[in-house]
Design an enzyme around this catalytic site. Sequence first.
Site, PDB file in Angstrom:
ATOM      1  N   ASN A   9       0.866  -1.182   0.000  1.00  0.00           N
ATOM      2  CA  ASN A   9       0.000   0.000   0.000  1.00  0.00           C
ATOM      3  C   ASN A   9       0.904   1.234   0.000  1.00  0.00           C
ATOM      4  O   ASN A   9       1.492   1.573   1.021  1.00  0.00           O
ATOM      5  CB  ASN A   9      -0.876  -0.035   1.269  1.00  0.00           C
ATOM      6  CG  ASN A   9      -1.691   1.234   1.436  1.00  0.00           C
ATOM      7  OD1 ASN A   9      -1.827   2.038   0.516  1.00  0.00           O
ATOM      8  ND2 ASN A   9      -2.241   1.427   2.636  1.00  0.00           N
ATOM      9  N   LYS A  11       0.081   4.229  -0.312  1.00  0.00           N
ATOM     10  CA  LYS A  11      -0.601   5.405   0.250  1.00  0.00           C
ATOM     11  C   LYS A  11      -0.413   6.608  -0.696  1.00  0.00           C
ATOM     12  O   LYS A  11      -0.378   6.418  -1.904  1.00  0.00           O
ATOM     13  CB  LYS A  11      -0.094   5.692   1.664  1.00  0.00           C
ATOM     14  CG  LYS A  11      -0.130   4.435   2.547  1.00  0.00           C
ATOM     15  CD  LYS A  11       0.102   4.726   3.979  1.00  0.00           C
ATOM     16  CE  LYS A  11       0.180   3.403   4.750  1.00  0.00           C
ATOM     17  NZ  LYS A  11       0.214   3.594   6.185  1.00  0.00           N
ATOM     18  N   HIS A  94      -9.339   0.995   5.117  1.00  0.00           N
ATOM     19  CA  HIS A  94      -8.056   1.191   5.802  1.00  0.00           C
ATOM     20  C   HIS A  94      -8.272   2.141   6.987  1.00  0.00           C
ATOM     21  O   HIS A  94      -9.087   3.058   6.911  1.00  0.00           O
ATOM     22  CB  HIS A  94      -7.036   1.776   4.817  1.00  0.00           C
ATOM     23  CG  HIS A  94      -5.638   1.774   5.354  1.00  0.00           C
ATOM     24  ND1 HIS A  94      -5.195   2.723   6.248  1.00  0.00           N
ATOM     25  CD2 HIS A  94      -4.599   0.923   5.156  1.00  0.00           C
ATOM     26  CE1 HIS A  94      -3.936   2.447   6.566  1.00  0.00           C
ATOM     27  NE2 HIS A  94      -3.550   1.362   5.918  1.00  0.00           N
ATOM     28  N   GLU A  96      -6.679   4.592   7.992  1.00  0.00           N
ATOM     29  CA  GLU A  96      -6.509   6.013   7.662  1.00  0.00           C
ATOM     30  C   GLU A  96      -7.773   6.555   6.994  1.00  0.00           C
ATOM     31  O   GLU A  96      -8.154   7.701   7.202  1.00  0.00           O
ATOM     32  CB  GLU A  96      -5.271   6.195   6.761  1.00  0.00           C
ATOM     33  CG  GLU A  96      -3.999   5.960   7.561  1.00  0.00           C
ATOM     34  CD  GLU A  96      -2.814   5.464   6.757  1.00  0.00           C
ATOM     35  OE1 GLU A  96      -2.840   5.527   5.515  1.00  0.00           O
ATOM     36  OE2 GLU A  96      -1.844   4.988   7.389  1.00  0.00           O
ATOM     37  N   GLU A 162      -4.969  -5.107  10.869  1.00  0.00           N
ATOM     38  CA  GLU A 162      -3.954  -4.082  11.062  1.00  0.00           C
ATOM     39  C   GLU A 162      -4.231  -3.330  12.361  1.00  0.00           C
ATOM     40  O   GLU A 162      -5.037  -2.390  12.372  1.00  0.00           O
ATOM     41  CB  GLU A 162      -3.980  -3.086   9.904  1.00  0.00           C
ATOM     42  CG  GLU A 162      -3.754  -3.708   8.550  1.00  0.00           C
ATOM     43  CD  GLU A 162      -3.207  -2.706   7.560  1.00  0.00           C
ATOM     44  OE1 GLU A 162      -2.144  -2.973   7.008  1.00  0.00           O
ATOM     45  OE2 GLU A 162      -3.828  -1.642   7.366  1.00  0.00           O
ATOM     46  N   GLY A 168       2.825   2.095  10.709  1.00  0.00           N
ATOM     47  CA  GLY A 168       3.767   3.187  10.485  1.00  0.00           C
ATOM     48  C   GLY A 168       4.500   3.633  11.741  1.00  0.00           C
ATOM     49  O   GLY A 168       5.140   4.681  11.754  1.00  0.00           O
ATOM     50  N   SER A 208       3.852  -2.297  10.351  1.00  0.00           N
ATOM     51  CA  SER A 208       5.313  -2.296  10.515  1.00  0.00           C
ATOM     52  C   SER A 208       5.969  -3.615  10.128  1.00  0.00           C
ATOM     53  O   SER A 208       6.941  -4.047  10.754  1.00  0.00           O
ATOM     54  CB  SER A 208       5.696  -1.886  11.952  1.00  0.00           C
ATOM     55  OG  SER A 208       5.241  -0.568  12.221  1.00  0.00           O
TER      56      SER A 208
HETATM   57  C1  PEP Z   1      -0.594   0.042   6.206  1.00  0.00           C
HETATM   58  O1  PEP Z   1      -0.751   1.236   6.112  1.00  0.00           O
HETATM   59  O2  PEP Z   1      -1.438  -0.725   5.727  1.00  0.00           O
HETATM   60  C2  PEP Z   1       0.600  -0.438   6.897  1.00  0.00           C
HETATM   61  C3  PEP Z   1       0.600  -1.662   7.338  1.00  0.00           C
HETATM   62  O3  PEP Z   1       1.647   0.448   7.063  1.00  0.00           O
HETATM   63  P1  PEP Z   1       3.126   0.119   7.663  1.00  0.00           P
HETATM   64  O4  PEP Z   1       3.594  -1.143   7.019  1.00  0.00           O
HETATM   65  O5  PEP Z   1       3.940   1.318   7.274  1.00  0.00           O
HETATM   66  O6  PEP Z   1       2.962  -0.030   9.143  1.00  0.00           O
END
Ligand code: PEP
Length: 251
Positions: A9, A11, A94, A96, A162, A168, A208
């Site tokens: 992703n 983003k 997601h 976000e 998640e 992040g 992460s």
């Molecule tokens: C995400 O935004 O779906 C995500 C898992 O981000 P990150 O890997 O940066 O934690």
Amino acid sequence: MRTPIVAGNWKMNKTISEARELVSEFVPLVKDMNAVEIVLCPPSPALLPVAALLEGTDIELGAQNMHWESGGAYTGELAPVMVKEFANFVILGHSERRAYFGETDETVNKKVKAAQNEGLMPIICVGESLEENQAGKTEDIVSGQIKAGLKDVGANLVIAYEPIWAIGTGLAATSEMANDTIKIIRSNLKELFGQEDAEKIRILYGGSVKGSNAAEYFSQSDIDGALVGGASLKADAFAEIVVAAQNEAVK
Ligand code: PEP
């Protein structure tokens, strides 16, 4: 056996030229990774140029969001049919999108139905906040998101668990913790779709994930791959995660 998925992703990152550069570097690094489904989810303007670069490879494309309506006066939105012109996957719900753009389980549910009607494979994101996690509410929150988000939909879908506090932040959930929650999600899916279909649905971990911790997640019984943010923005870092999934799949 569920084929693992590793999805990136991106983003709101990568111009078209940056996207081309990343894909050109990434493709040769994963050319023999045939036991893994690899999905790239660039921002919308890069979908077409990335699709062109992926021709002749098995790497698939996904959008990061879309509207549930089939078209009309929805300024700034993408209709399912427009996504389908380039992509087979679409990330929905997601955290976000939920936090900054007012998405709810109800809008996620409409989008899942629209995606399935269009023949798109939705990757539906669920996960709890840090406060919810610390209050011992993970199971309630995640099960609630699954039941409401997947009300009256088909079983053709992918889930990404998640935990919001792990996205992040560098604070990845332990692989055991992630697997425990994913097992709860699978039991929710059994209630919704029955045992046989629930066993076929891929459930990814996201938060992460990087080359150094990916193998640990993929070795868990119920984790079927990863949704990757930050580490998907660099070809070598993302390829390392794909290699970890491949190694686990061919064990
Ligand atoms: C995400 O935004 O779906 C995500 C898992 O981000 P990150 O890997 O940066 O934690």
